[in-house]
Write a protein that holds these residues in place. Structure first.
Motif, PDB file in Angstrom:
ATOM      1  N   LEU A 120      61.067  63.680  21.927  1.00  0.00           N
ATOM      2  CA  LEU A 120      60.248  63.904  23.109  1.00  0.00           C
ATOM      3  C   LEU A 120      60.659  62.862  24.149  1.00  0.00           C
ATOM      4  CD1 LEU A 120      57.889  65.900  23.600  1.00  0.00           C
ATOM      5  CD2 LEU A 120      56.328  64.067  23.041  1.00  0.00           C
ATOM      6  N   GLU A 121      60.217  63.074  25.397  1.00  0.00           N
ATOM      7  CA  GLU A 121      60.553  62.119  26.463  1.00  0.00           C
ATOM      8  C   GLU A 121      60.122  60.701  26.059  1.00  0.00           C
ATOM      9  OE1 GLU A 121      58.828  63.407  30.129  1.00  0.00           O
ATOM     10  OE2 GLU A 121      59.993  61.992  31.315  1.00  0.00           O
ATOM     11  N   TYR A 122      58.950  60.608  25.407  1.00  0.00           N
ATOM     12  CA  TYR A 122      58.469  59.282  25.003  1.00  0.00           C
ATOM     13  C   TYR A 122      58.224  59.242  23.495  1.00  0.00           C
ATOM     14  CZ  TYR A 122      57.000  59.994  29.865  1.00  0.00           C
ATOM     15  OH  TYR A 122      56.956  60.338  31.177  1.00  0.00           O
ATOM     16  N   GLY A 123      59.246  59.484  22.687  1.00  0.00           N
ATOM     17  CA  GLY A 123      59.086  59.351  21.236  1.00  0.00           C
ATOM     18  C   GLY A 123      59.603  60.545  20.455  1.00  0.00           C
ATOM     19  N   LYS A 124      59.050  60.717  19.246  1.00  0.00           N
ATOM     20  CA  LYS A 124      59.485  61.797  18.352  1.00  0.00           C
ATOM     21  C   LYS A 124      58.294  62.649  17.948  1.00  0.00           C
ATOM     22  CE  LYS A 124      63.625  59.955  16.093  1.00  0.00           C
ATOM     23  NZ  LYS A 124      64.532  60.854  16.816  1.00  0.00           N
ATOM     24  N   GLU A 125      58.566  63.883  17.538  1.00  0.00           N
ATOM     25  CA  GLU A 125      57.477  64.795  17.194  1.00  0.00           C
ATOM     26  C   GLU A 125      57.964  65.790  16.137  1.00  0.00           C
ATOM     27  OE1 GLU A 125      54.204  65.377  16.818  1.00  0.00           O
ATOM     28  OE2 GLU A 125      53.978  64.851  18.934  1.00  0.00           O
TER      29      GLU A 125
ATOM     30  N   ILE B 282      58.480  71.788  31.616  1.00  0.00           N
ATOM     31  CA  ILE B 282      59.769  71.441  31.020  1.00  0.00           C
ATOM     32  C   ILE B 282      60.219  70.115  31.616  1.00  0.00           C
ATOM     33  CG2 ILE B 282      60.967  73.023  32.646  1.00  0.00           C
ATOM     34  CD1 ILE B 282      63.245  73.139  30.483  1.00  0.00           C
ATOM     35  N   ALA B 283      60.398  69.154  30.720  1.00  0.00           N
ATOM     36  CA  ALA B 283      60.911  67.840  31.128  1.00  0.00           C
ATOM     37  C   ALA B 283      62.332  67.735  30.573  1.00  0.00           C
ATOM     38  CB  ALA B 283      59.978  66.750  30.617  1.00  0.00           C
ATOM     39  N   THR B 284      62.487  67.171  29.364  1.00  0.00           N
ATOM     40  CA  THR B 284      63.839  67.103  28.768  1.00  0.00           C
ATOM     41  C   THR B 284      64.271  68.444  28.166  1.00  0.00           C
ATOM     42  OG1 THR B 284      63.059  66.529  26.556  1.00  0.00           O
ATOM     43  CG2 THR B 284      63.406  64.710  28.106  1.00  0.00           C
ATOM     44  N   GLY B 285      63.314  69.331  27.945  1.00  0.00           N
ATOM     45  CA  GLY B 285      63.616  70.610  27.300  1.00  0.00           C
ATOM     46  C   GLY B 285      63.565  70.539  25.783  1.00  0.00           C
ATOM     47  N   GLY B 286      63.324  69.338  25.235  1.00  0.00           N
ATOM     48  CA  GLY B 286      63.354  69.157  23.779  1.00  0.00           C
ATOM     49  C   GLY B 286      62.307  69.987  23.048  1.00  0.00           C
ATOM     50  N   THR B 287      61.113  70.043  23.600  1.00  0.00           N
ATOM     51  CA  THR B 287      60.036  70.807  22.954  1.00  0.00           C
ATOM     52  C   THR B 287      60.407  72.285  22.880  1.00  0.00           C
ATOM     53  OG1 THR B 287      58.409  69.260  23.849  1.00  0.00           O
ATOM     54  CG2 THR B 287      57.573  71.384  23.072  1.00  0.00           C
TER      55      THR B 287
ATOM     56  N   MET C  33      55.442  74.024  35.376  1.00  0.00           N
ATOM     57  CA  MET C  33      56.155  72.994  36.151  1.00  0.00           C
ATOM     58  C   MET C  33      57.500  72.648  35.511  1.00  0.00           C
ATOM     59  SD  MET C  33      53.062  70.370  37.035  1.00  0.00           S
ATOM     60  CE  MET C  33      52.832  69.843  35.345  1.00  0.00           C
ATOM     61  N   GLU C  34      58.423  72.272  36.374  1.00  0.00           N
ATOM     62  CA  GLU C  34      59.758  71.890  35.907  1.00  0.00           C
ATOM     63  C   GLU C  34      60.175  70.597  36.596  1.00  0.00           C
ATOM     64  OE1 GLU C  34      62.675  74.932  36.583  1.00  0.00           O
ATOM     65  OE2 GLU C  34      64.320  73.683  35.829  1.00  0.00           O
ATOM     66  N   LEU C  35      60.576  69.616  35.782  1.00  0.00           N
ATOM     67  CA  LEU C  35      61.119  68.371  36.335  1.00  0.00           C
ATOM     68  C   LEU C  35      62.639  68.503  36.339  1.00  0.00           C
ATOM     69  CD1 LEU C  35      58.864  65.797  34.409  1.00  0.00           C
ATOM     70  CD2 LEU C  35      58.382  67.026  36.540  1.00  0.00           C
ATOM     71  N   GLU C  36      63.167  68.940  37.467  1.00  0.00           N
ATOM     72  CA  GLU C  36      64.584  69.317  37.505  1.00  0.00           C
ATOM     73  C   GLU C  36      65.508  68.140  37.203  1.00  0.00           C
ATOM     74  OE1 GLU C  36      64.490  71.101  41.463  1.00  0.00           O
ATOM     75  OE2 GLU C  36      65.007  73.015  40.527  1.00  0.00           O
ATOM     76  N   GLY C  37      65.061  66.920  37.577  1.00  0.00           N
ATOM     77  CA  GLY C  37      65.908  65.743  37.393  1.00  0.00           C
ATOM     78  C   GLY C  37      66.242  65.458  35.942  1.00  0.00           C
ATOM     79  N   LEU C  38      65.419  65.959  35.018  1.00  0.00           N
ATOM     80  CA  LEU C  38      65.662  65.707  33.594  1.00  0.00           C
ATOM     81  C   LEU C  38      66.586  66.760  32.965  1.00  0.00           C
ATOM     82  CD1 LEU C  38      62.116  64.476  32.561  1.00  0.00           C
ATOM     83  CD2 LEU C  38      64.172  63.111  32.872  1.00  0.00           C
ATOM     84  N   LYS C  39      66.929  67.764  33.763  1.00  0.00           N
ATOM     85  CA  LYS C  39      67.930  68.767  33.367  1.00  0.00           C
ATOM     86  C   LYS C  39      67.631  69.449  32.020  1.00  0.00           C
ATOM     87  CE  LYS C  39      71.641  66.639  36.087  1.00  0.00           C
ATOM     88  NZ  LYS C  39      70.934  66.903  37.314  1.00  0.00           N
ATOM     89  N   GLY C  40      66.367  69.736  31.789  1.00  0.00           N
ATOM     90  CA  GLY C  40      65.973  70.394  30.550  1.00  0.00           C
ATOM     91  C   GLY C  40      66.588  71.776  30.384  1.00  0.00           C
ATOM     92  N   ARG C  41      66.890  72.425  31.500  1.00  0.00           N
ATOM     93  CA  ARG C  41      67.476  73.771  31.414  1.00  0.00           C
ATOM     94  C   ARG C  41      68.818  73.780  30.693  1.00  0.00           C
ATOM     95  NH1 ARG C  41      65.970  78.273  35.294  1.00  0.00           N
ATOM     96  NH2 ARG C  41      64.075  77.497  36.258  1.00  0.00           N
TER      97      ARG C  41
END
Ligand code: PRP
Ligand code: MG
Length: 174
Positions: free
Chosen positions: A95-100, A122-127, A149-157
């Motif tokens: 996750l953006e701040y840790g593991k899940e 969507i932030a990192t896209g990891g979830t 919402m999408e945080l484009e700067g984190l390029k989750g796509r």
């Protein structure tokens, strides 16, 4: 009429310095914001043939269930480890701040089921990448993924290149 983006509250330096937290609770606490968010998600699914919405605990439930209800589709919860009572498949992810670790009931998706994934962000896209692996591991086919919402700067796509991905609100940064 207000645009959906105007209902989102932005909190600088939360949960850590330099991060702007995009808060969906201010969408939800206004009846117009809540309606607009669900209506816009439903619009993104117009013309898509699907059987069920899969959404992750906890914010994915908030947006996934009303859409599923309104479209008369099934809703399949993805939960954090240890919460689902029957046989599950699980996956670990960053996750953006840790593991899940997340899980889904094994019998919730059958081979060939057409799945839409809904989440708030969507932030990192990891979830979402992890959810996609769970769904596909059970033989489901992902036909659409939609975020509020999408945080484009984190390029989750970049993690979701093979899917049809859409979002209602885009933020350039992270
Ligand atoms: C947040 C958010 C998304 C995910 C996005 O959930 O609701 O599900 O992170 O981040 P990613 O694209 O980097 O994976 P969180 O795990 O914080 O839990 P919550 O929904 O229960 O608040
Ligand atoms: Mg979440």
């Amino acid at each position: 009429m207000k645009e959906l983006k105007e209902y989102v509250r932005s909190i600088p330096d939360f949960p850590e310095p330099g991060i702007i937290f995009r808060d969906v609770t201010t969408i939800l606490q206004d009846p117009d914001g809540l309606c607009l968010s669900i209506d816009e998600l439903r619009e993104k699914l117009q013309g898509i043939d699907y059987d069920m919405i899969v959404g992750p605990e906890s914010r994915g439930f908030i947006f996934g269930v009303p859409v599923a209800y309104a479209e008369h589709k099934a809703f399949i919860p993805v939960r954090k480890k240890g919460k689902l009572p029957c046989e599950t498949v699980s996956i670990d992810y960053d996750l953006e701040y840790g593991k899940e670790t997340i899980e889904i009931h094994k019998d919730a998706i059958k081979p060939g089921d057409k799945v839409v994934i809904v989440d708030d962000l969507i932030a990192t896209g990891g979830t979402t990448e992890a959810i996609a692996k769970l769904v596909e591991g059970l033989g489901g086919r992902i036909v659409k993924i939609v975020f509020v919402m999408e945080l484009e700067g984190l390029k989750g796509r970049k993690k979701l290149l093979k899917y049809d991905v859409d979002s209602l609100i885009k933020y350039e940064g992270n």
